[in-house]
Design an enzyme around this catalytic site. Structure first.
Site, PDB file in Angstrom:
ATOM      1  N   SER A  79     -12.919  10.405  46.621  1.00  0.00           N
ATOM      2  CA  SER A  79     -13.712  10.801  47.782  1.00  0.00           C
ATOM      3  C   SER A  79     -15.190  10.628  47.454  1.00  0.00           C
ATOM      4  CB  SER A  79     -13.429  12.255  48.169  1.00  0.00           C
ATOM      5  OG  SER A  79     -14.257  12.670  49.236  1.00  0.00           O
ATOM      6  N   ALA A 116     -16.770   7.484  52.441  1.00  0.00           N
ATOM      7  CA  ALA A 116     -15.346   7.319  52.733  1.00  0.00           C
ATOM      8  C   ALA A 116     -14.499   7.968  51.640  1.00  0.00           C
ATOM      9  CB  ALA A 116     -15.006   5.829  52.849  1.00  0.00           C
ATOM     10  N   GLN A 117     -13.210   8.108  51.940  1.00  0.00           N
ATOM     11  CA  GLN A 117     -12.273   8.519  50.901  1.00  0.00           C
ATOM     12  C   GLN A 117     -11.047   7.627  50.971  1.00  0.00           C
ATOM     13  OE1 GLN A 117     -11.965  12.705  52.105  1.00  0.00           O
ATOM     14  NE2 GLN A 117      -9.759  12.455  52.363  1.00  0.00           N
ATOM     15  N   VAL A 118     -10.312   7.557  49.856  1.00  0.00           N
ATOM     16  CA  VAL A 118      -9.231   6.597  49.694  1.00  0.00           C
ATOM     17  C   VAL A 118      -7.915   7.333  49.458  1.00  0.00           C
ATOM     18  CG1 VAL A 118      -8.371   4.675  48.296  1.00  0.00           C
ATOM     19  CG2 VAL A 118     -10.825   4.890  48.745  1.00  0.00           C
ATOM     20  N   ASP A 135     -21.805  -5.236  42.924  1.00  0.00           N
ATOM     21  CA  ASP A 135     -21.601  -3.859  42.466  1.00  0.00           C
ATOM     22  C   ASP A 135     -20.410  -3.778  41.510  1.00  0.00           C
ATOM     23  OD1 ASP A 135     -22.244  -1.140  42.358  1.00  0.00           O
ATOM     24  OD2 ASP A 135     -20.890  -0.633  43.998  1.00  0.00           O
TER      25      ASP A 135
END
Length: 443
Positions: free
Chosen positions: A133, A137-139, A291
């Site tokens: 998180s 966003a969170q996964v 990134d």
């Protein structure tokens, strides 16, 4: 693969100087603005009364308290050593982007709202516990009806509204700064705000990220690269706020627990595959991954290397390629005139630059760093290595009114990441001369 719908940016006029009023932001935006002012005002008053600029740690703590947008500002500062002062770049390296997970009921609501069907009709399984998180966003782990293991990245509610409000606040503060600070380069400040805004909008645009995945996977296929992989996006269960991708199983490439002696795979082989793939993408892919920190570079269980999280990519203008390569060649050859000319070409400046004086300042920089061999600087064998070099080059550039484009700074920062990986996993390797490194820097 089905086509992804286009995502309309929230504030396309920001870079042109249009400031959206509070009335347009609604109740949520107005409340956010009030919260921001309440947090910033006491700190700003203290700094004003003490007549000093904020210390790096104070600014980082304030940014973290302000939430998603300002955390991204902090990460922008950390990834831009040629733009910001070194003390701030170093401090913001630790800018936290881990936040508590939101309730699963809200995740379900967003997925079902965006995809138009009940969760059970879309997925065979959907883990209610988040894998990760962050501020935006969170996964969650899931399994498709067709049986594939996937991860589902879900944008948190209200993120775009908060981003819009925060960016307008920053825009207003920027204009105030221009009024009270003499000799402010308005184009540079406005350009920096625009670049930060665009970087955050891109990260919120899951449609664009899915397209980045598709393009990068096509690049791998076209170049016959089977040693590096990127997750497959699933268009039928993706949207503007939901991105469903193939799930990878592995560990961070820099995990020192992986070693031949320990019974695992030698991560240095994966490092060279990743490095060569990234170098190839500079000239053979429309963008480069900007990134690739250790969490986004995985050594998979089958020995391949996984590139993940394509929310942040960089692009270099074709006309800037030759100058960029000249800059790196100048570093390698200690040709400071070549470096100066390349900096002027790559950078953005409105004024004529005294290239001879710039060349002398660059030469003095290398003397002060005791960097007789510039390769050793790039190999991180002299103090801060590339990071110090970028910071000092950035300071010199600012003295001459030169501002590097964001994409160029992102490119240099990624070189720094790989430099650190090499130092960790293959110490002593010369990036410019090792036969395992295919630095195809021609365009």
């Amino acid at each position: 693969m089905a086509a992804f719908p286009r995502f309309k940016p929230l504030m396309p006029e920001l870079s042109a100087g249009r400031n959206i009023g509070v009335a347009e932001l609604g109740l949520r935006g107005s409340l956010r603005l009030a919260q921001t002012v309440a947090k910033v005002y006491p700190q700003a008053l203290k700094w004003l009364l003490q007549w000093r600029q904020p210390r790096p740690a104070e600014l980082r703590e304030l940014f973290e308290a302000l939430g998603a947008t300002y955390i991204k500002f902090g990460q922008f500062i950390a990834s831009s050593p040629s733009i910001f002062p070194k003390d701030y770049v170093d401090e913001f390296q630790s800018c936290l982007d881990q936040t508590p997970a939101i309730a699963f009921s809200k995740i379900r609501q967003i997925v079902e709202q965006d995809l138009g069907r009940p969760l059970e009709a879309l997925f065979d399984e959907f883990d209610e516990q988040a894998l990760a998180s962050a501020s935006i966003a969170q996964v969650h782990a899931a399994r498709l009806k067709s049986g594939e293991d996937v991860v589902v990245k879900v944008q948190k509610p209200g993120v775009r509204a908060v981003l819009t409000t925060d960016m307008n606040t920053v825009y207003l503060l920027t204009r105030v700064l221009e009024l009270i600070v003499p000799n402010t380069d308005r184009d540079a400040v406005a350009g920096l705000v625009s670049e930060m805004y665009q970087a955050m909008i891109d990260e919120c645009d899951f449609i664009k990220e899915a397209e980045n995945l598709r393009v990068f996977r096509q690049f791998l296929a076209d170049t016959g690269n089977t040693q590096v992989v990127a997750p497959k996006p699933y268009a039928q269960v993706s949207s503007a706020r939901v991105l469903t991708m193939e799930r990878f199983y592995g560990s961070a490439l820099t995990d020192q627990g992986l070693s031949v002696a320990g019974g695992g795979r030698d991560p240095s082989e994966g490092l060279f595959n990743a490095l060569n793939t990234w170098f190839a993408s500079l000239t053979q892919c429309p963008f480069f991954h900007a990134d690739l920190h250790s969490g986004n570079l995985l050594l998979l269980d089958d020995g391949r290397v996984g590139f993940i999280d394509f929310g942040m990519v960089g692009r270099i203008r074709p006309e800037a390629w030759q100058a960029m390569f000249s800059l790196f060649a100048g570093v390698s050859q200690q040709d400071y005139r070549m470096m100066a000319e390349a900096m002027v070409t790559v950078g953005i400046t409105r004024d004529a630059v005294d290239v001879d004086a710039l060349s002398r300042d660059i030469a003095a920089l290398f003397e002060n760093l005791n960097a007789v061999d510039p390769v050793s600087v790039l190999e991180n064998q002299s103090g801060d290595g590339i990071n110090a070099l970028l910071s000092d080059l950035g300071a010199i550039a600012r003295n001459y009114g030169i501002r590097f484009p964001r994409s160029f700074t992102m490119l240099l920062k990624q070189f720094l990441y790989f430099d650190r990986y090499v130092e960790l996993l293959a110490p002593g390797v010369d990036l410019f001369r090792d036969e395992r490194v295919e630095m195809m820097l021609s365009h």
